[in-house]
Design a protein around this motif. Structure first.
Motif, mmCIF file in Angstrom:
data_model
loop_
_atom_site.group_PDB
_atom_site.id
_atom_site.type_symbol
_atom_site.label_atom_id
_atom_site.label_comp_id
_atom_site.label_asym_id
_atom_site.label_seq_id
_atom_site.Cartn_x
_atom_site.Cartn_y
_atom_site.Cartn_z
ATOM 1 N N MET A 1 5.722 -29.918 3.588
ATOM 2 C CA MET A 1 5.299 -29.430 4.901
ATOM 3 C C MET A 1 5.944 -28.087 5.217
ATOM 4 O O MET A 1 5.295 -27.164 5.732
ATOM 5 C CB MET A 1 5.677 -30.448 5.982
ATOM 6 C CG MET A 1 4.855 -31.708 5.992
ATOM 7 S SD MET A 1 5.584 -32.992 7.067
ATOM 8 C CE MET A 1 5.702 -32.114 8.645
ATOM 9 N N ILE A 2 7.221 -27.993 4.926
ATOM 10 C CA ILE A 2 7.967 -26.766 5.227
ATOM 11 C C ILE A 2 7.470 -25.615 4.358
ATOM 12 O O ILE A 2 7.179 -24.510 4.858
ATOM 13 C CB ILE A 2 9.473 -26.995 5.023
ATOM 14 C CG1 ILE A 2 9.994 -28.001 6.051
ATOM 15 C CG2 ILE A 2 10.237 -25.673 5.099
ATOM 16 C CD1 ILE A 2 11.352 -28.580 5.727
ATOM 17 N N ARG A 3 7.341 -25.848 3.056
ATOM 18 C CA ARG A 3 6.953 -24.771 2.148
ATOM 19 C C ARG A 3 5.530 -24.288 2.412
ATOM 20 O O ARG A 3 5.228 -23.108 2.221
ATOM 21 C CB ARG A 3 7.127 -25.247 0.706
ATOM 22 C CG ARG A 3 8.596 -25.450 0.326
ATOM 23 C CD ARG A 3 8.763 -25.828 -1.134
ATOM 24 N NE ARG A 3 10.183 -25.885 -1.473
ATOM 25 C CZ ARG A 3 10.826 -26.995 -1.832
ATOM 26 N NH1 ARG A 3 10.158 -28.147 -1.910
ATOM 27 N NH2 ARG A 3 12.115 -26.968 -2.111
ATOM 28 N N LYS A 4 4.651 -25.185 2.861
ATOM 29 C CA LYS A 4 3.281 -24.777 3.171
ATOM 30 C C LYS A 4 3.228 -23.847 4.382
ATOM 31 O O LYS A 4 2.255 -23.097 4.554
ATOM 32 C CB LYS A 4 2.413 -26.014 3.428
ATOM 33 C CG LYS A 4 2.034 -26.767 2.162
ATOM 34 C CD LYS A 4 1.181 -27.971 2.481
ATOM 35 C CE LYS A 4 0.783 -28.718 1.217
ATOM 36 N NZ LYS A 4 -0.031 -29.931 1.521
ATOM 37 N N ARG A 5 4.255 -23.885 5.224
ATOM 38 C CA ARG A 5 4.287 -23.018 6.401
ATOM 39 C C ARG A 5 4.785 -21.613 6.082
ATOM 40 O O ARG A 5 4.672 -20.716 6.909
ATOM 41 C CB ARG A 5 5.202 -23.633 7.468
ATOM 42 C CG ARG A 5 4.688 -24.945 8.030
ATOM 43 C CD ARG A 5 5.740 -25.615 8.916
ATOM 44 N NE ARG A 5 5.235 -26.872 9.437
ATOM 45 C CZ ARG A 5 4.526 -27.001 10.546
ATOM 46 N NH1 ARG A 5 4.273 -25.936 11.278
ATOM 47 N NH2 ARG A 5 4.079 -28.163 10.931
ATOM 48 N N ALA A 6 5.345 -21.445 4.903
ATOM 49 C CA ALA A 6 5.975 -20.170 4.559
ATOM 50 C C ALA A 6 4.949 -19.049 4.459
ATOM 51 O O ALA A 6 3.814 -19.255 4.008
ATOM 52 C CB ALA A 6 6.739 -20.298 3.250
ATOM 53 N N VAL A 7 5.359 -17.870 4.898
ATOM 54 C CA VAL A 7 4.528 -16.673 4.757
ATOM 55 C C VAL A 7 5.165 -15.666 3.800
ATOM 56 O O VAL A 7 4.546 -14.668 3.450
ATOM 57 C CB VAL A 7 4.280 -15.995 6.124
ATOM 58 C CG1 VAL A 7 3.487 -16.916 7.037
ATOM 59 C CG2 VAL A 7 5.600 -15.586 6.786
ATOM 60 N N ALA A 8 6.421 -15.931 3.398
ATOM 61 C CA ALA A 8 7.137 -15.017 2.511
ATOM 62 C C ALA A 8 8.300 -15.766 1.886
ATOM 63 O O ALA A 8 8.582 -16.925 2.229
ATOM 64 C CB ALA A 8 7.639 -13.796 3.283
ATOM 65 N N LYS A 9 8.962 -15.088 0.962
ATOM 66 C CA LYS A 9 10.171 -15.627 0.356
ATOM 67 C C LYS A 9 11.247 -14.547 0.308
ATOM 68 O O LYS A 9 10.947 -13.355 0.168
ATOM 69 C CB LYS A 9 9.902 -16.136 -1.061
ATOM 70 C CG LYS A 9 9.265 -17.516 -1.119
ATOM 71 C CD LYS A 9 9.356 -18.104 -2.515
ATOM 72 C CE LYS A 9 8.937 -19.566 -2.506
ATOM 73 N NZ LYS A 9 9.129 -20.184 -3.837
#
Length: 201
Positions: free
Chosen positions: A156-164
């Motif tokens: 859930m958290i990683r799917k919300r990411a827009v960058a790294k």
């Protein structure tokens, strides 16, 4: 997939907590209670985030929230431990380990934001036979259930990411703070490393 690190703002935390509560897989406990007060189980996001407004004992701004997510159906019952205090208070409580997933949320303080994180105890670490841990009283916890929820939460958290930033996911609110010049951890900012934040997609 026992842990996940990410940068998130309070707005990011609010959206994540809303989803966690709406899905109904877990109960959200605080890691430590207030002095002379039982552990709380949170049922709405406003109550959770309002804890950021409670200063530390020394009066400083609270930089993080320490939460435990009880995976429903994972075991006998949540373990809550009460321990004595000194300095004018009697006791405090702490939520346990078995059946829980850690959720530690960081906020921006003084122009800096540290990474938030999840973690959980694996069946292998506990030496749990076939994923089931049994204590000396015969009480059982299904650590596979806890680990399944931990993996779901991390996705859930990683799917919300827009960058790294390196290997750490950056959620939308945190990305906005980056572009405003906030520091991520002690060493990274747009001014110091303008190309460090890698957009996804």
């Amino acid at each position: 997939m026992p842990n996940c690190h990410w940068f998130g703002s309070i707005d990011d935390h609010e959206a994540l907590l809303q989803d966690i509560l709406q899905q109904g897989d877990v109960d959200i406990y605080e890691l430590y209670s207030n002095h002379d007060t039982p552990i709380r189980i949170f049922t709405n996001v406003d109550d959770i985030l309002s804890e950021f407004n409670v200063p530390l004992d020394n009066g400083a701004i609270k930089p993080q929230l320490l939460l435990k997510l009880w995976a429903r159906g994972s075991g006998y019952e949540p373990t809550i431990t009460r321990f004595p205090l000194h300095g004018g208070f009697s006791w405090r409580e702490r939520s346990g380990t078995l059946g829980f997933v850690q959720l530690y949320l960081e906020r921006e303080v003084a122009g800096q934001i540290k990474h938030s994180q999840t973690n959980t105890t694996t069946a292998a670490h506990m030496g749990a036979k076939d994923g089931i841990f049994t204590n000396e009283d015969g009480e059982k916890w299904d650590l596979r259930q806890t680990n399944r929820y931990s993996s779901k939460l991390n996705r859930m958290i990683r799917k919300r990411a827009v960058a790294k930033l390196g290997s750490i996911s950056v959620l939308p609110g945190a990305a906005a703070l980056w572009h405003k010049g906030e520091r991520f951890g002690h060493h990274h900012s747009k001014a110091q490393a303008p190309d460090a934040l890698a957009p996804l997609g």
